[in-house]
Design a protein around this motif. Structure first.
Motif, PDB file in Angstrom:
ATOM      1  N   GLN A   1       0.823  -1.208  -0.023  1.00  0.00           N
ATOM      2  CA  GLN A   1      -0.135  -0.121  -0.020  1.00  0.00           C
ATOM      3  C   GLN A   1       0.843   1.363   0.067  1.00  0.00           C
ATOM      4  O   GLN A   1       0.382   2.527  -0.291  1.00  0.00           O
TER       5      GLN A   1
ATOM      6  N   ARG B   1      -2.955   4.283   6.296  1.00  0.00           N
ATOM      7  CA  ARG B   1      -1.786   4.967   5.916  1.00  0.00           C
ATOM      8  C   ARG B   1      -1.059   5.471   7.351  1.00  0.00           C
ATOM      9  O   ARG B   1       0.202   5.332   7.401  1.00  0.00           O
TER      10      ARG B   1
ATOM     11  N   LYS C   1       3.502   1.899  -2.004  1.00  0.00           N
ATOM     12  CA  LYS C   1       3.796   2.388  -3.280  1.00  0.00           C
ATOM     13  C   LYS C   1       3.549   3.335  -3.822  1.00  0.00           C
ATOM     14  O   LYS C   1       4.128   4.134  -4.443  1.00  0.00           O
ATOM     15  N   THR C   2       2.207   3.758  -3.473  1.00  0.00           N
ATOM     16  CA  THR C   2       1.659   5.278  -4.001  1.00  0.00           C
ATOM     17  C   THR C   2       1.716   6.263  -3.010  1.00  0.00           C
ATOM     18  O   THR C   2       1.412   7.506  -3.058  1.00  0.00           O
ATOM     19  N   PHE C   3       2.697   5.952  -2.042  1.00  0.00           N
ATOM     20  CA  PHE C   3       2.690   6.989  -0.643  1.00  0.00           C
ATOM     21  C   PHE C   3       4.320   7.014  -0.617  1.00  0.00           C
ATOM     22  O   PHE C   3       4.401   7.613   0.879  1.00  0.00           O
ATOM     23  N   TRP C   4       5.107   6.902  -1.415  1.00  0.00           N
ATOM     24  CA  TRP C   4       6.532   6.899  -0.972  1.00  0.00           C
ATOM     25  C   TRP C   4       7.119   8.158  -0.858  1.00  0.00           C
ATOM     26  O   TRP C   4       8.050   8.749   0.020  1.00  0.00           O
TER      27      TRP C   4
END
Length: 347
Positions: A74, A318, A76-79
């Motif tokens: 999850q 998150r 991957k889009t919040f790096w």
């Protein structure tokens, strides 16, 4: 041996009382309070040093099994926000450490460890391994914990708008019940982690008692060998940790009260300013709600924040993942960076 049993019994009783009174991190805070009070009245009291290593092994296993492959997918889009959070925490670590050093609170390494963004028990136990003034580290982290669980959430709730509906869904964490298979996996993880910790200590690896179990369990978990972790074992580790570190809280080592108050004020002010500044930045750059962003940078520990966040209207996967990530870097990376910086400047 008898004094260890009696100390642990008292710490368990007080910790359970705090827990039943719904004090955040009640088992840990209660154990620290009981142990510190007992040490003040009976200086010969305390627990055996091996208790520290046992608590660190359990803490390392707990951190290592707190995340799965699905959880990290999850991110991957919040790096990008994660990188920003890492940089902000590292910057704050150095700034607070340097300010405490120039304020005359302690030596440079102790001041830097005071600012490590980890949990009170983990960082204090690592401070012991590094040979720093653990009593002063414990004092600063105790102030951080109190502000993080008693003040910070209220401030965030009042100065930030509510989270939009649907912005976060409740994150599902592992349960605390064990079947036979789960118990076998837990015992295997504890056994392998204990052996690894012993080897790490034999090789003189700093903080090996918590780092080696952390990486072993983390690798097992990511490989698909999931390790369940019951809540009672975590609470038992909190009691043992609290019993040990409470005996380190020696008021005679704090120094000038003005310096102590200045150190607490510096730490709290910088942490709150950092949370607001970078929270606003993430809101502007990555559309992360301000309330969620500030809670990602809270002074409190990851476990406490996971419990508190839902009470003020934030139930975000998150946020939980970022707190787990904070646990990992604060335990495995930041203390060693502090050691490198202190050695580089002769601290």
């Amino acid at each position: 041996m008898l004094q260890t049993v009696l100390t642990l019994a008292l710490c368990t009783a007080v910790g359970f009382l705090f827990y039943r009174r719904r004090v955040p991190a009640g088992m840990l805070i209660g154990a620290v309070t009981a142990s510190a009070a007992l040490a003040a009245g009976f200086p010969s009291s305390g627990v055996l040093p091996i208790s520290k290593h046992a608590a660190q092994v359990v803490a390392g296993v707990f951190i290592g099994c707190s995340a799965s492959r699905d959880d990290f997918r999850q991110l991957k889009t919040f790096w990008k926000p994660v990188i920003m959070i890492t940089c902000s925490l590292l910057l704050v670590n150095v700034v607070i450490g340097v300010l405490l050093f120039f304020a005359g609170y302690a030596d440079l390494l102790t001041c830097l460890v005071c600012a490590v963004p980890g949990g009170i028990s983990d960082v204090t136990l690592i401070a012991v391994d590094f040979g720093t003034d653990a009593s002063k580290v414990l004092l600063v982290h105790f102030c951080r914990l109190v502000v993080g669980v008693a003040v910070f959430p209220t401030v965030v709730q009042r100065i930030t708008p509510p989270m939009p509906e649907g912005a976060g869904e409740p994150a599902v964490r592992k349960g605390g019940k064990l079947d036979r298979r789960g118990a076998a996996r837990l015992l295997l993880a504890l056994g392998v982690s204990s052996a690894g910790a012993w080897l790490g200590n034999w090789l003189d690896i700093p903080a090996a008692s918590i780092l080696v179990p952390l990486f072993i369990t983390f690798a097992l978990n990511l490989s698909g060998f999931s390790v369940p972790f019951p809540s009672w074992l975590r609470q038992a580790a909190q009691v043992v940790s609290g019993a040990y570190i409470g005996g380190l809280l020696d008021p005679g080592k704090f120094g000038n009260p003005v310096t102590v108050l200045s150190a607490a004020a510096i730490t709290i002010a910088v942490l709150l300013a950092n949370a607001f500044f970078f929270g606003k930045w993430m809101e502007k750059r990555f559309q992360v709600p301000l309330r969620e962003g500030m809670l990602m940078l809270t002074p409190a520990g990851a476990g406490d924040m996971a419990l508190i966040s839902a009470d003020i209207g934030v139930s975000s996967p998150r946020l939980i993942l970022v707190q787990i990530y904070r646990l990992l870097i604060a335990t495995a990376i930041f203390p060693h960076l502090c050691l490198v910086i202190a050695r580089a400047f002769g601290g």
